[in-house]
Design an enzyme around this catalytic site. Structure first.
Site, PDB file in Angstrom:
ATOM      1  N   ASN A   1       1.024  -1.407  -0.069  1.00  0.00           N
ATOM      2  CA  ASN A   1      -0.167  -0.262   0.685  1.00  0.00           C
ATOM      3  C   ASN A   1       1.009   1.425  -0.005  1.00  0.00           C
ATOM      4  O   ASN A   1       1.148   1.764   0.992  1.00  0.00           O
ATOM      5  CB  ASN A   1      -1.315  -0.152   1.217  1.00  0.00           C
ATOM      6  CG  ASN A   1      -1.985   0.885   1.416  1.00  0.00           C
ATOM      7  OD1 ASN A   1      -2.052   2.325   0.355  1.00  0.00           O
ATOM      8  ND2 ASN A   1      -2.353   0.648   2.306  1.00  0.00           N
TER       9      ASN A   1
ATOM     10  N   LYS B   1       3.121   1.255   3.385  1.00  0.00           N
ATOM     11  CA  LYS B   1       2.433  -0.193   4.024  1.00  0.00           C
ATOM     12  C   LYS B   1       3.220  -1.303   3.202  1.00  0.00           C
ATOM     13  O   LYS B   1       2.149  -1.606   2.387  1.00  0.00           O
ATOM     14  CB  LYS B   1       1.065   0.555   5.003  1.00  0.00           C
ATOM     15  CG  LYS B   1       0.908   1.437   5.482  1.00  0.00           C
ATOM     16  CD  LYS B   1      -0.999   1.679   6.192  1.00  0.00           C
ATOM     17  CE  LYS B   1      -0.675   2.985   6.838  1.00  0.00           C
ATOM     18  NZ  LYS B   1      -2.042   3.086   7.192  1.00  0.00           N
TER      19      LYS B   1
ATOM     20  N   ARG C   1      -2.828  -1.853  -3.601  1.00  0.00           N
ATOM     21  CA  ARG C   1      -3.307  -0.202  -3.849  1.00  0.00           C
ATOM     22  C   ARG C   1      -3.311   1.139  -4.713  1.00  0.00           C
ATOM     23  O   ARG C   1      -2.647   1.188  -4.834  1.00  0.00           O
ATOM     24  CB  ARG C   1      -3.272   0.100  -2.470  1.00  0.00           C
ATOM     25  CG  ARG C   1      -4.772   1.355  -1.932  1.00  0.00           C
ATOM     26  CD  ARG C   1      -3.816   2.031  -1.340  1.00  0.00           C
ATOM     27  NE  ARG C   1      -4.741   3.614  -0.858  1.00  0.00           N
ATOM     28  CZ  ARG C   1      -4.524   4.803  -0.698  1.00  0.00           C
ATOM     29  NH1 ARG C   1      -3.461   4.894   0.182  1.00  0.00           N
ATOM     30  NH2 ARG C   1      -4.808   5.707  -0.065  1.00  0.00           N
TER      31      ARG C   1
ATOM     32  N   HIS D   1     -10.053   6.315  -0.884  1.00  0.00           N
ATOM     33  CA  HIS D   1     -10.128   5.456   0.153  1.00  0.00           C
ATOM     34  C   HIS D   1     -10.728   4.701   1.012  1.00  0.00           C
ATOM     35  O   HIS D   1     -11.636   4.019   1.652  1.00  0.00           O
ATOM     36  CB  HIS D   1      -9.893   6.735   1.637  1.00  0.00           C
ATOM     37  CG  HIS D   1      -9.164   7.996   1.597  1.00  0.00           C
ATOM     38  ND1 HIS D   1      -8.736   8.703   1.964  1.00  0.00           N
ATOM     39  CD2 HIS D   1      -7.378   7.006   1.722  1.00  0.00           C
ATOM     40  CE1 HIS D   1      -7.540   9.310   2.108  1.00  0.00           C
ATOM     41  NE2 HIS D   1      -6.527   8.037   1.965  1.00  0.00           N
TER      42      HIS D   1
ATOM     43  N   GLY E   1      -5.615  10.721   7.678  1.00  0.00           N
ATOM     44  CA  GLY E   1      -3.821  10.806   7.628  1.00  0.00           C
ATOM     45  C   GLY E   1      -3.740  11.802   6.834  1.00  0.00           C
ATOM     46  O   GLY E   1      -4.526  13.201   7.148  1.00  0.00           O
TER      47      GLY E   1
ATOM     48  N   GLY F   1      -3.466  11.977   4.160  1.00  0.00           N
ATOM     49  CA  GLY F   1      -4.727  11.956   3.398  1.00  0.00           C
ATOM     50  C   GLY F   1      -5.987  12.433   3.622  1.00  0.00           C
ATOM     51  O   GLY F   1      -5.647  10.752   4.030  1.00  0.00           O
TER      52      GLY F   1
ATOM     53  N   ARG G   1      -2.161  18.991   1.120  1.00  0.00           N
ATOM     54  CA  ARG G   1      -2.771  19.714   0.131  1.00  0.00           C
ATOM     55  C   ARG G   1      -3.926  20.796   0.768  1.00  0.00           C
ATOM     56  O   ARG G   1      -4.150  20.010   2.012  1.00  0.00           O
ATOM     57  CB  ARG G   1      -3.790  18.329  -0.361  1.00  0.00           C
ATOM     58  CG  ARG G   1      -3.198  17.164  -1.529  1.00  0.00           C
ATOM     59  CD  ARG G   1      -3.702  15.912  -1.525  1.00  0.00           C
ATOM     60  NE  ARG G   1      -3.021  14.906  -0.588  1.00  0.00           N
ATOM     61  CZ  ARG G   1      -3.738  13.855  -0.640  1.00  0.00           C
ATOM     62  NH1 ARG G   1      -4.649  13.232  -1.390  1.00  0.00           N
ATOM     63  NH2 ARG G   1      -3.377  12.653   0.289  1.00  0.00           N
TER      64      ARG G   1
ATOM     65  N   ASP H   1       3.090  16.510   9.552  1.00  0.00           N
ATOM     66  CA  ASP H   1       2.471  15.340  10.157  1.00  0.00           C
ATOM     67  C   ASP H   1       2.368  16.382  11.783  1.00  0.00           C
ATOM     68  O   ASP H   1       2.265  17.050  11.920  1.00  0.00           O
ATOM     69  CB  ASP H   1       4.507  14.876  10.623  1.00  0.00           C
ATOM     70  CG  ASP H   1       4.081  13.589  11.594  1.00  0.00           C
ATOM     71  OD1 ASP H   1       3.468  13.510  12.688  1.00  0.00           O
ATOM     72  OD2 ASP H   1       4.403  12.643  10.870  1.00  0.00           O
TER      73      ASP H   1
ATOM     74  N   GLY I   1      -7.202  10.329  12.764  1.00  0.00           N
ATOM     75  CA  GLY I   1      -8.055   9.678  13.459  1.00  0.00           C
ATOM     76  C   GLY I   1      -8.243   8.501  14.304  1.00  0.00           C
ATOM     77  O   GLY I   1      -8.612   8.427  15.803  1.00  0.00           O
ATOM     78  N   GLU I   2      -7.254   7.766  14.894  1.00  0.00           N
ATOM     79  CA  GLU I   2      -7.088   6.413  14.908  1.00  0.00           C
ATOM     80  C   GLU I   2      -6.382   6.441  16.764  1.00  0.00           C
ATOM     81  O   GLU I   2      -6.557   5.815  17.640  1.00  0.00           O
ATOM     82  CB  GLU I   2      -6.515   5.149  14.556  1.00  0.00           C
ATOM     83  CG  GLU I   2      -7.444   4.504  13.575  1.00  0.00           C
ATOM     84  CD  GLU I   2      -6.526   3.393  13.074  1.00  0.00           C
ATOM     85  OE1 GLU I   2      -5.853   3.111  13.340  1.00  0.00           O
ATOM     86  OE2 GLU I   2      -7.145   3.457  11.700  1.00  0.00           O
ATOM     87  N   ASN I   3      -5.173   7.587  16.330  1.00  0.00           N
ATOM     88  CA  ASN I   3      -4.311   7.747  17.076  1.00  0.00           C
ATOM     89  C   ASN I   3      -4.469   9.235  18.130  1.00  0.00           C
ATOM     90  O   ASN I   3      -3.764   9.573  19.406  1.00  0.00           O
ATOM     91  CB  ASN I   3      -3.136   7.440  17.075  1.00  0.00           C
ATOM     92  CG  ASN I   3      -2.704   6.180  16.622  1.00  0.00           C
ATOM     93  OD1 ASN I   3      -2.670   5.577  17.558  1.00  0.00           O
ATOM     94  ND2 ASN I   3      -2.313   5.912  15.289  1.00  0.00           N
TER      95      ASN I   3
ATOM     96  N   GLU J   1      -6.743  -1.979   5.314  1.00  0.00           N
ATOM     97  CA  GLU J   1      -6.977  -1.416   4.345  1.00  0.00           C
ATOM     98  C   GLU J   1      -5.942  -2.647   3.388  1.00  0.00           C
ATOM     99  O   GLU J   1      -6.814  -3.433   3.005  1.00  0.00           O
ATOM    100  CB  GLU J   1      -6.448  -0.183   3.652  1.00  0.00           C
ATOM    101  CG  GLU J   1      -7.320   0.517   4.005  1.00  0.00           C
ATOM    102  CD  GLU J   1      -6.414   2.507   3.188  1.00  0.00           C
ATOM    103  OE1 GLU J   1      -6.506   2.723   2.440  1.00  0.00           O
ATOM    104  OE2 GLU J   1      -5.297   2.405   3.918  1.00  0.00           O
TER     105      GLU J   1
END
Length: 400
Positions: free
Chosen positions: A10, A17, A89, A178, A208, A210, A239, A281, A332-334, A384
């Site tokens: 990915n 990934k 991906r 996504h 992320g 993106g 972006r 970041d 979103g997760e962290n 993913e």
């Protein structure tokens, strides 16, 4: 074909990934990530047999260097011979691909032809494909497209207010991205709340480097923030997201920008990076904002969270009911900080945050971070790679 081990690659705009998925258990045998690519801070991490290892990438710290390191490590661990396929991906499939596809010269050419629609991604995806073909040419390669999940969007969602002939003759429309992530977390969220997916309505926020926000009804995408390219929508790592098209004309006509310079500006020099002047970041910006009192970092994060909340509220208009919002992706997760800022902006939609649960939820943990009186605010780790592996297996089985 009783057992297939799929290497999933990915390649994102600043990361690669990878994982090896066992087809019988659907579990990852090996996982890892090369991140912060194109910078001297680039690193390569993998987990195998509960052992974590980390390596530094060599210059030029790019996607090819990451793939080369991956092949070297799989060779060292004697895992190359266990593989039966490679699943990739691919971000933009346009209207050419609504399903996963075995990779051929023609498929690669089409992916390359669509690169101008996803300049940060399709070229990186092709880099991964070419490197994998070179190192693992004896294995079938499968492309799984981000845009495929969003083919269920109705015309009112995917058409622009442009002459219809531009869609008919040139495929200019909104595509969404996504897709593998949004599809996966919607299924997981339905299971989490104990409700059939066909009866659920969610707004999924994949955050992320993106970012995209998607309204999902009965397991299908009905609208999404990204459009013709992954540039549309919320502000992202580098972006710009949505902006007045007149700005582009102003940059070209009055400030002397070339089209290539505009493309570079909006895709690589804007967003969190452009506003903060520090980094794309989120982790670095949070540290600067919260521990160093950096005003520009604070402003960049404030705008980032506000735009996401604004899109979540806007996409609620596409639904007749709403079970909850889903946070996924690296941020979103962290990032409890980002989630807090977004949820606090959405009290009008009856979202209310449980501070303790929010602080505790990260590092691969699923949970509802809302109060009992709130709509669900779910944190669901995306997978993913698992989706790509499953779809790659399906393509190979259908080809038999």
């Amino acid at each position: 074909m009783s057992q297939i081990h799929v290497l999933v690659i990915n390649c994102g705009s600043s990361s690669v990934k990878f994982s090896i998925i066992d087809s019988n258990t659907k579990q990852a045998i090996l996982t890892g990530i090369a991140e912060r690519l194109l910078s001297a801070k680039a690193s390569f991490k993998l987990t195998y047999q509960q052992q974590n290892e980390q390596f530094s990438l060599k210059a030029p710290f790019d996607h090819e260097a990451a793939i080369a390191e991956l092949v070297q490590q799989l060779t060292r661990l004697e895992l190359l011979d266990t593989l039966s396929a490679v699943g990739h991906r691919v971000v933009h499939g346009g209207e050419h691909f609504s399903e996963p596809s075995l990779i051929t010269k023609e498929v690669k050419q089409t992916i390359a032809d669509l690169a101008h629609l996803a300049p940060l991604h399709n070229p990186a995806n092709l880099t991964g494909i070419n490197a994998a073909e070179k190192a693992l040419g004896h294995l079938p390669q499968v492309a799984v497209f981000d845009t495929a999940f969003h083919q269920s969007m109705p015309e009112k969602a995917y058409l622009y207010g442009l002459p219809y002939a531009l869609y008919q003759e040139h495929d200019i429309r909104r595509y969404g991205f996504h897709g593998s992530s949004h599809s996966f977390v919607a299924e997981q969220a339905a299971s989490f709340i104990g409700k059939p997916l066909t009866q659920c309505s969610f707004i999924s926020a994949h955050l992320g480097n993106g970012c995209s926000i998607t309204a999902i009804k009965a397991g299908q995408s009905i609208d999404s923030s990204m459009g013709f390219t992954p540039l549309e929508g919320v502000m992202m790592g580098s972006r710009s997201g949505d902006l007045d098209p007149g700005i582009i004309f102003h940059l070209i006509e009055h400030l002397g920008y070339s089209p290539d310079q505009v493309q570079n500006l909006l895709n690589k020099d804007s967003g969190l990076l452009g506003l903060s002047g520090l980094s794309n970041d989120c982790r670095e910006l949070e540290q600067a904002a919260l521990t160093q009192d950096n005003d520009r970092a604070k402003l960049a994060l404030e705008i980032f969270c506000y735009r996401i909340a604004k899109y979540i509220a806007a996409l609620s208009a596409s639904l007749t009911s709403l079970d909850g919002v889903i946070f996924t992706g690296g941020i979103g997760e962290n990032s409890s900080y980002v989630r807090e800022q977004i949820i606090n902006q959405l009290s009008l939609l009856n979202f209310h945050l449980d501070q303790d649960k929010n602080q505790e939820t990260r590092f691969g943990k699923s949970d509802d971070i809302s109060t009992p009186s709130s709509r669900y605010a779910l944190v669901i780790p995306t997978n993913e790679e698992g989706v790509i592996a499953s779809q790659s297996i399906q393509v190979l089985q259908e080809a038999l």
